[in-house]
Enzyme design. Structure first.
Site: not given
Length: 247
Positions: A154, A158
């Site tokens: 994640y 990002k």
């Protein structure tokens, strides 16, 4: 009515932050296109948009599939004849410590969060370049800035979105297209509600404002960036986290 008669695509717009952005934009005068893997939920949000007096177009779209994205862009143009705003919001988490993380979980998060943003930006920018105008908003996260235990996939996705935002802004801004990222902190959604009370309490201690954010807080920032008020802002990552991360 800061977005009067604008046309906006919101990926992952059926629920949570995406839904709040879609409704906020509709209240400000925009017609909304919702892409989501949950067509039923997208349709329900679409009904809410129509009840606000705006038009809605809902589609089941896999953002990792460029052909599907491009076809859905064409459907948007068939109905609305233009595209003013793209919000790349679709994203997932598949958390685990690095040594325990399955390759499939790494690939899934990178594909949806990062490749999906690339696919949608590439397809939408072709339209916006011809128009010589447009706003692209990428929903990143403070995790892409500071990292987090158990979220290597994640965090990487990002952080990649933030870098993609800067590069895309440099390539497109001379043609009247603004590209910015929004990096939320702890926002109260169905996803964060699954965290244990102990984890939530610990996170709250790290927020100087002493409270969690709401989807509406993120939507308000997105509205500003999508409006003409932000016409001289591009390539930026704006953190919205109650002071949790200060850089």
């Amino acid at each position: 009515m800061r977005l009067k008669d604008k046309v906006a695509i919101i990926t992952g717009g059926a629920r949570g932050i995406g839904r709040e952005i879609a409704l906020k934009f509709a209240r400000e005068g925009a017609d909304i296109v919702i892409w989501d893997v949950n067509l039923e939920a997208a349709g329900a949000t679409g009904k809410e948009i129509e009840n606000l007096g705006r038009q809605a177009l809902c589609g089941k779209v896999d953002v990792t599939n460029f052909t599907q994205v491009e076809e859905s862009i064409n459907k948007t143009l068939d109905k609305f004849k233009k595209l003013d705003i793209l919000v790349n919001n679709a994203g997932i988490t598949k958390d685990n410590l690095l040594l325990r993380m399955a390759e499939s979980d790494w690939d899934a998060v990178i594909n949806i969060n990062l490749k999906g943003t690339f696919n949608c930006t590439k397809a939408a920018s072709k339209v916006m370049l011809k128009q010589k105008s447009g706003k692209i908003l990428n929903i990143a996260s403070i995790i892409g800035i500071i990292g987090n235990f158990g979220q290597a996939n994640y965090a990487a996705s990002k952080a990649g979105i933030i870098a993609l935002t800067k590069t895309t802004a440099k390539e497109l801004s001379s043609r009247g297209i603004c590209v910015n990222a929004v990096a939320p902190g702890f926002i109260q959604t169905d996803m964060t509600a699954k965290l244990s009370p102990a984890v939530q309490e610990q996170m709250l201690k790290n927020i100087p404002m002493g409270k969690f954010g709401k989807p509406e807080d993120v939507a308000n920032l997105c509205l500003f960036l999508a409006s003409s008020d932000a016409d001289y802002i591009t390539g930026q990552t704006i953190i919205i986290d109650g002071g949790m991360v200060m850089v």
